[in-house]
Write a protein that holds these residues in place. Structure first.
Motif, PDB file in Angstrom:
ATOM      1  N   ALA A   1      -2.330  -3.490  12.089  1.00  0.00           N
ATOM      2  CA  ALA A   1      -2.206  -2.621  10.916  1.00  0.00           C
ATOM      3  C   ALA A   1      -1.265  -3.255   9.899  1.00  0.00           C
ATOM      4  O   ALA A   1      -1.517  -3.214   8.691  1.00  0.00           O
ATOM      5  CB  ALA A   1      -1.710  -1.242  11.326  1.00  0.00           C
TER       6      ALA A   1
ATOM      7  N   ARG B   1      -2.414  -4.564   6.074  1.00  0.00           N
ATOM      8  CA  ARG B   1      -1.809  -4.142   4.799  1.00  0.00           C
ATOM      9  C   ARG B   1      -1.271  -5.336   4.017  1.00  0.00           C
ATOM     10  O   ARG B   1      -1.355  -5.363   2.788  1.00  0.00           O
ATOM     11  CB  ARG B   1      -0.688  -3.145   5.073  1.00  0.00           C
TER      12      ARG B   1
ATOM     13  N   TYR C   1       2.549   6.464   6.093  1.00  0.00           N
ATOM     14  CA  TYR C   1       1.222   6.118   5.595  1.00  0.00           C
ATOM     15  C   TYR C   1       0.246   7.264   5.870  1.00  0.00           C
ATOM     16  O   TYR C   1       0.302   7.891   6.936  1.00  0.00           O
ATOM     17  CB  TYR C   1       0.716   4.838   6.250  1.00  0.00           C
ATOM     18  N   PRO C   2      -0.654   7.536   4.952  1.00  0.00           N
ATOM     19  CA  PRO C   2      -1.599   8.644   5.126  1.00  0.00           C
ATOM     20  C   PRO C   2      -2.476   8.507   6.369  1.00  0.00           C
ATOM     21  O   PRO C   2      -2.869   9.511   6.966  1.00  0.00           O
ATOM     22  CB  PRO C   2      -2.450   8.582   3.846  1.00  0.00           C
ATOM     23  N   ASP C   3      -2.785   7.268   6.772  1.00  0.00           N
ATOM     24  CA  ASP C   3      -3.647   7.077   7.942  1.00  0.00           C
ATOM     25  C   ASP C   3      -2.868   7.023   9.249  1.00  0.00           C
ATOM     26  O   ASP C   3      -3.438   6.766  10.311  1.00  0.00           O
ATOM     27  CB  ASP C   3      -4.482   5.803   7.786  1.00  0.00           C
ATOM     28  N   ASP C   4      -1.576   7.264   9.193  1.00  0.00           N
ATOM     29  CA  ASP C   4      -0.734   7.295  10.392  1.00  0.00           C
ATOM     30  C   ASP C   4      -0.324   8.739  10.643  1.00  0.00           C
ATOM     31  O   ASP C   4       0.285   9.367   9.761  1.00  0.00           O
ATOM     32  CB  ASP C   4       0.504   6.418  10.193  1.00  0.00           C
ATOM     33  N   PRO C   5      -0.613   9.307  11.810  1.00  0.00           N
ATOM     34  CA  PRO C   5      -0.268  10.704  12.073  1.00  0.00           C
ATOM     35  C   PRO C   5       1.227  10.957  12.217  1.00  0.00           C
ATOM     36  O   PRO C   5       1.666  12.105  12.231  1.00  0.00           O
ATOM     37  CB  PRO C   5      -0.995  11.004  13.396  1.00  0.00           C
TER      38      PRO C   5
ATOM     39  N   THR D   1       4.859   7.797  -0.536  1.00  0.00           N
ATOM     40  CA  THR D   1       3.687   7.670   0.322  1.00  0.00           C
ATOM     41  C   THR D   1       3.617   6.217   0.758  1.00  0.00           C
ATOM     42  O   THR D   1       3.707   5.315  -0.077  1.00  0.00           O
ATOM     43  CB  THR D   1       2.392   8.045  -0.421  1.00  0.00           C
TER      44      THR D   1
ATOM     45  N   ASN E   1       0.824  -1.210   0.000  1.00  0.00           N
ATOM     46  CA  ASN E   1       0.000   0.000   0.000  1.00  0.00           C
ATOM     47  C   ASN E   1       0.862   1.267   0.000  1.00  0.00           C
ATOM     48  O   ASN E   1       0.667   2.166   0.807  1.00  0.00           O
ATOM     49  CB  ASN E   1      -0.943  -0.015   1.209  1.00  0.00           C
TER      50      ASN E   1
ATOM     51  N   ASP F   1      -9.434  -5.547   6.096  1.00  0.00           N
ATOM     52  CA  ASP F   1      -9.788  -4.430   6.959  1.00  0.00           C
ATOM     53  C   ASP F   1      -9.890  -4.956   8.383  1.00  0.00           C
ATOM     54  O   ASP F   1     -10.553  -5.970   8.638  1.00  0.00           O
ATOM     55  CB  ASP F   1     -11.126  -3.821   6.540  1.00  0.00           C
TER      56      ASP F   1
END
Length: 401
Positions: free
Chosen positions: A340, A344, A263-267, A227, A208, A349
């Motif tokens: 997580a 991936r 990753y975009p969903d990881d701050p 990304t 991903n 999910d």
């Protein structure tokens, strides 16, 4: 149960070597439970012919987990570990935390129109070599699953074996004389691939993830954009620094090896330096003030960028690069972080239902293993799982009482 330091080390070593008897296992469990007070502690391992360095490291991990003092520490090499990577998971089960019913916003109920089917973990295979190459004109090329990577050469793009041509040229005419164009190598969930860039640098993409790079490096610098997660091995060129843009930061290097997780969903964006030296610019902080926006990393250090802040700490780099060598490597990892990774790699999910235990996972297991084999080990922690397919998407539902 009172055990001496020597007895603890002997029992732990026997556990890791697979020589522990049921009686000794019970002695060790009683001691561990006593150390954890109200918590419980469960260990599941499957080692055979374990090399000494790996045995010592896992012994250290067990003693660390229960707060034992002054035990030997060693530094192992992946070259020694890889032949024995079929592996171990050590599970530390702690106190319970209520996460709430997070399966769906409506409390776990699905609209009647949703098609829900229960499936078995055996039906979900591990990830593999999967990627898509997107050309500047928008053409997409699904890359071969029998290959592991591609090479961007002076005249064309070939697979890593050098024999099979993918793209003879980007535009009409000669590739060498054509202007540089932006290419994108992307991996889906459950995919991994690597690319050798025009300068000879190599980038491994985790699942991903996406890497944007030019068909050739021109000008006085080499710039790429990542990304997701990638491992970089950068060729040295003092006259043309290599820059990586990712997750609110810019990394500048001359020649080095490092891992980036953005990753975009990881701050948080984590940069782990294996060799060489890198300079990190926090772009968010730099936009407000130049002060404290630039950081230097030394080998064995990791930077964590979150918004305008960047922190640096010493780490075991193998924890963050094991994926490149085909391993899950957990060292006290939280369930959210561990699941997580599984989500991936197995393209599922992950959702939580009910009370979720706080667990800490220790150990290693090959990423070529089936999801069923991994879940069987993790169930030893007391966590239960269901696999469902909702409208064609596989879901791993984490259950607990």
């Amino acid at each position: 149960m009172a055990l001496s330091r020597a007895e603890i080390e002997t029992l732990a070593a026997k556990l890791i070597d697979g020589r522990i008897t049921p009686t000794e296992q019970e002695q060790l469990n009683q001691w561990l439970n006593a150390q954890m007070a109200k918590d419980s502690y469960e260990i599941e391992t499957s080692f055979a012919n374990t090399p000494e360095e790996l045995r010592q490291r896992m012994l250290a991990r067990i003693l660390d987990a229960v707060g034992a003092d002054s035990h030997p520490r060693t530094h192992s090499l992946w070259q020694l570990w890889l032949p024995y990577a079929a592996a171990v998971i050590v599970v530390l089960l702690g106190t319970w935390l209520f996460f709430g019913d997070r399966l769906m916003p409506d409390g776990g109920q699905h609209p009647e129109t949703d098609a829900i089917v229960k499936i078995t973990p055996e039906a979900i295979p591990p990830g593999g070599n999967r990627a898509t190459l997107t050309l500047a004109d928008g053409r997409k090329i699904d890359l071969s699953v029998s290959q592991k990577g591609i090479i961007v050469g002076e005249d064309n793009i070939t697979y890593a074996d050098g024999a099979t041509m993918i793209v003879p040229h980007i535009v009409d005419g000669n590739w060498t004389s054509a202007p540089a164009e932006i290419l994108t190598l992307s991996t889906p969930k459950g995919g991994t691939y690597h690319v050798t860039l025009p300068d000879g640098s190599t980038v491994w993409l985790n699942a991903n993830s996406a890497l944007k790079y030019p068909s050739k490096f021109t000008g006085n610098e080499r710039v790429v954009d990542i990304t997701g997660e990638a491992y970089f091995s950068v060729m040295k060129d003092a006259d043309k620094p290599f820059k990586v843009i990712s997750g609110g930061q810019e990394i500048e290097v001359l020649g080095t090896e490092f891992n980036i997780s953005a990753y975009p969903d990881d701050p948080e964006t984590k940069t782990t330096l294996v060799e060489g030296a890198v300079q990190i610019v926090n772009l968010a902080a730099n936009s407000r003030t130049v002060r404290n926006a630039i950081y230097q990393l030394a080998p064995g250090e990791q930077s964590t960028t979150r918004g305008t802040t960047t922190a640096i700490e010493k780490v075991d780099t193998e924890l963050f690069t094991a994926w490149k060598d085909g391993l899950f490597y957990f060292d006290g990892l939280s369930p959210q972080a561990a699941f997580a990774q599984l989500g991936r790699w197995y393209d599922i999910d992950v959702v939580y239902r009910g009370r979720m235990p706080i667990v800490r996972f220790f150990g290693m297991i090959g990423r070529d293993k089936s999801l069923a084999s991994i879940l069987k080990i993790l169930e030893k922690s007391g966590v239960r799982f269901e696999i469902t397919q909702i409208n064609g998407r596989n879901q791993l539902i984490v259950l607990s009482e």
